[in-house]
Design a protein around this motif. Structure first.
Motif: not given
Length: 199
Positions: A26-27, A32-35, A112-113, A118-119
């Protein structure tokens, strides 16, 4: 980014490895999608030891600095076999900015990750299980089941996981970060090569 939307990378598994991979992608502006098939991060209360190399990697994103006050620094580890000293590892011999291991709950690192994702406007889709993968041209089509808890039994109700929805996701790449007992790896027919007896 499930359903009709496409992502460049689908990350399966929202443990430390999957979340960190998603964050680094993402950076760099990659969609990207995460599941994850579990209901939330830290579903297991594992302890975690971050070694100097991991701390250096996480420091590039400012994550190490956020974790230092939330864990225990371990500078030396003693190894014992059958009640007898067998050796030791002194992290200070390694030098560098982090001459120690940082021990903390896995859920702290995952939290934290996930906050940093989310940001970046990346949502973790909890309760989502990959059932199959299929190559279609230059894309991968993932068949996904959304899970939810339902009550069953009478007169004493018990909660069970049930399939509530079927989804599809298209992506150019899939990252399998769903652990040692990987459902994704099983679906693809992949296995680890065994190099010794199972303990």
């Amino acid at each position: 980014m499930l359903g009709k939307q496409r992502s460049e990378v689908l990350v399966v598994g929202a443990g430390p490895t999957g979340l960190y991979a998603a964050l680094r992608l993402a950076e760099r502006g990659i969609k990207v999608a995460v599941l994850d098939k579990h209901s939330r991060s830290g579903v297991h209360g594992y302890a975690l030891a971050l070694h100097p190399r991991s701390l250096r990697l996480l420091a590039a994103d400012g994550i190490t600095q956020a974790l230092l006050g939330r864990g225990q620094k371990v500078g030396r580890v003693a190894l014992w076999v059958d009640g007898n000293p067998a050796g030791s590892l002194d992290y200070s011999d390694l030098g560098g900015d982090y001459p120690f291991a940082l021990v903390l709950p896995q859920s702290v690192l995952e939290g934290e990750l996930e906050e940093r994702l989310r940001q970046k406007q990346v949502e973790v889709h909890w309760n989502h299980r990959v059932d199959s993968l299929k190559a279609e041209g230059e894309e991968t089509l993932s068949e996904i089941t959304r899970l939810d808890q339902v009550a069953s039994g009478y007169p004493v109700a018990r909660m069970e996981w049930a399939a509530v929805d079927k989804l599809r996701a298209r992506s150019q790449f899939v990252v399998a970060a769903d652990g040692y007992h990987s459902l994704l790896r099983e679906r693809l027919g992949l296995s680890y090569e065994q190099h010794g007896p199972v303990e």
